[in-house]
Design a protein around this motif. Structure first.
Motif, mmCIF file in Angstrom:
data_model
loop_
_atom_site.group_PDB
_atom_site.id
_atom_site.type_symbol
_atom_site.label_atom_id
_atom_site.label_comp_id
_atom_site.label_asym_id
_atom_site.label_seq_id
_atom_site.Cartn_x
_atom_site.Cartn_y
_atom_site.Cartn_z
ATOM 1 N N ILE A 171 -12.753 6.922 -41.047
ATOM 2 C CA ILE A 171 -13.228 8.223 -40.574
ATOM 3 C C ILE A 171 -12.086 9.236 -40.556
ATOM 4 O O ILE A 171 -12.230 10.372 -41.006
ATOM 5 C CB ILE A 171 -13.859 8.087 -39.171
ATOM 6 N N ALA A 172 -10.941 8.803 -40.019
ATOM 7 C CA ALA A 172 -9.787 9.697 -39.938
ATOM 8 C C ALA A 172 -9.339 10.145 -41.323
ATOM 9 O O ALA A 172 -9.042 11.331 -41.549
ATOM 10 C CB ALA A 172 -8.639 8.996 -39.209
ATOM 11 N N GLU A 173 -9.288 9.229 -42.265
ATOM 12 C CA GLU A 173 -8.879 9.578 -43.632
ATOM 13 C C GLU A 173 -9.861 10.565 -44.256
ATOM 14 O O GLU A 173 -9.459 11.499 -44.970
ATOM 15 C CB GLU A 173 -8.785 8.325 -44.493
ATOM 16 N N GLY A 203 -9.378 18.511 -44.778
ATOM 17 C CA GLY A 203 -8.561 19.568 -44.209
ATOM 18 C C GLY A 203 -8.342 19.534 -42.711
ATOM 19 O O GLY A 203 -7.578 20.343 -42.174
ATOM 20 N N ALA A 204 -8.995 18.609 -42.004
ATOM 21 C CA ALA A 204 -8.831 18.548 -40.546
ATOM 22 C C ALA A 204 -7.469 17.965 -40.174
ATOM 23 O O ALA A 204 -6.892 17.166 -40.918
ATOM 24 C CB ALA A 204 -9.932 17.694 -39.920
ATOM 25 N N THR A 205 -6.976 18.367 -39.005
ATOM 26 C CA THR A 205 -5.873 17.658 -38.382
ATOM 27 C C THR A 205 -6.484 16.547 -37.557
ATOM 28 O O THR A 205 -7.309 16.807 -36.670
ATOM 29 C CB THR A 205 -5.052 18.582 -37.469
ATOM 30 N N VAL A 206 -6.127 15.305 -37.846
ATOM 31 C CA VAL A 206 -6.765 14.181 -37.165
ATOM 32 C C VAL A 206 -5.828 13.595 -36.120
ATOM 33 O O VAL A 206 -4.626 13.472 -36.342
ATOM 34 C CB VAL A 206 -7.221 13.093 -38.155
ATOM 35 N N VAL A 207 -6.407 13.276 -34.986
ATOM 36 C CA VAL A 207 -5.673 12.625 -33.908
ATOM 37 C C VAL A 207 -6.074 11.154 -33.895
ATOM 38 O O VAL A 207 -7.254 10.818 -33.718
ATOM 39 C CB VAL A 207 -5.975 13.269 -32.550
ATOM 40 N N ILE A 208 -5.093 10.284 -34.097
ATOM 41 C CA ILE A 208 -5.307 8.843 -34.059
ATOM 42 C C ILE A 208 -5.145 8.411 -32.611
ATOM 43 O O ILE A 208 -4.037 8.202 -32.118
ATOM 44 C CB ILE A 208 -4.282 8.098 -34.945
ATOM 45 N N LYS A 234 -0.487 11.014 -43.526
ATOM 46 C CA LYS A 234 0.511 12.009 -43.930
ATOM 47 C C LYS A 234 0.983 11.757 -45.359
ATOM 48 O O LYS A 234 1.200 12.707 -46.123
ATOM 49 C CB LYS A 234 1.695 11.985 -42.961
ATOM 50 N N ALA A 235 1.133 10.485 -45.735
ATOM 51 C CA ALA A 235 1.555 10.153 -47.096
ATOM 52 C C ALA A 235 0.507 10.574 -48.122
ATOM 53 O O ALA A 235 0.840 10.835 -49.287
ATOM 54 C CB ALA A 235 1.824 8.653 -47.212
ATOM 55 N N GLN A 236 -0.741 10.656 -47.684
ATOM 56 C CA GLN A 236 -1.829 11.086 -48.559
ATOM 57 C C GLN A 236 -1.964 12.609 -48.598
ATOM 58 O O GLN A 236 -2.846 13.139 -49.252
ATOM 59 C CB GLN A 236 -3.152 10.466 -48.097
ATOM 60 N N GLY A 237 -1.079 13.282 -47.871
ATOM 61 C CA GLY A 237 -1.101 14.739 -47.846
ATOM 62 C C GLY A 237 -1.906 15.326 -46.705
ATOM 63 O O GLY A 237 -2.084 16.549 -46.626
ATOM 64 N N GLY A 238 -2.369 14.480 -45.784
ATOM 65 C CA GLY A 238 -3.158 14.956 -44.649
ATOM 66 C C GLY A 238 -2.308 15.266 -43.433
ATOM 67 O O GLY A 238 -1.105 15.000 -43.401
ATOM 68 N N LYS A 239 -2.956 15.819 -42.426
ATOM 69 C CA LYS A 239 -2.291 16.156 -41.166
ATOM 70 C C LYS A 239 -2.792 15.198 -40.092
ATOM 71 O O LYS A 239 -4.006 15.093 -39.866
ATOM 72 C CB LYS A 239 -2.594 17.605 -40.779
#
Length: 204
Positions: free
Chosen positions: A22-24, A30-35, A51-56
């Motif tokens: 879900i997070a990925e 484009g969302a900033t995800v909080v784990i 982050k390695a995938q380019g996400g936030k």
């Protein structure tokens, strides 16, 4: 497509399994995800992977059954990111034991994580959503077990049944603030916690 650009999504239990997927997916949009994860090792790995995938992404440790830690998690997210737009209540534990053999501690822990946890996280996130003027999404990961029994899953079925009803009540109470609340009900999913449970299908 960046459907969730400038949105902050909190996903509990996002260190692996359904929560990580879900997070990925949110991060890819484009969302900033909080784990929001109790296991610091898996939480950190999930943050690094996204982050390695380019996400936030931001890992914030939490035990969803502990209200003080839930409050701290929400405060940390607001301090660092300023808002919470989406909450996914996904954290869960695996207990597969017949009722006659189930220790009280196993029963209590499953209900604490899978029913009390969503209550506590929704309570504190919804307060923020209301205070900022309303609007937001809460999605509870329920289960087909909420409406049908399953062998050696009394605690799981009871927790998910309660979660489905909690979803309905939250939708009633938060609708006036434009906070949309829903549940999804997947079947059995091949995730690490299920594979680690040795007696999931044995001894019928």
């Amino acid at each position: 497509m960046n459907r969730f650009e400038n949105k902050v999504a909190v996903i509990t239990g996002a260190g692996d399994g359904i929560g990580l997927q879900i997070a990925e997916s949110f991060a890819a949009e484009g969302a900033t995800v909080v784990i929001a994860e109790i296991n610091e090792a898996s939480g950190s790995r999930a943050e690094e992977k996204i982050k390695a995938q380019g996400g936030k992404a931001l890992f914030v440790p939490v035990d969803v059954s502990d209200e003080a830690r839930v409050e701290k998690m929400v405060e940390t997210v607001l301090e660092k990111l300023g808002q919470i737009d989406i909450l996914i209540n996904n954290a869960g534990v695996v207990v597969h034991v017949k009722v006659v053999d189930m220790p009280r501690e196993a029963w209590d822990r499953q209900l604490a994580v899978q029913l009390t946890g969503p209550f506590l996280v929704s309570k504190h996130v919804a307060r923020h959503m209301i205070a900022r003027g309303g609007g937001g999404k809460i999605v509870n990961i329920s289960s087909v077990s909420a409406v049908m029994g399953r062998h050696k899953a009394a605690a799981h079925c009871s927790a998910k049944g309660g979660l489905t009803m909690l979803t309905k009540v939250l939708a009633m109470e938060l609708g006036e603030y434009k906070v949309n609340v829903n549940a999804v009900a997947p079947g059995l999913i091949d995730v690490p916690s299920q594979r680690a449970e040795e007696n999931i299908s044995s001894d019928y």
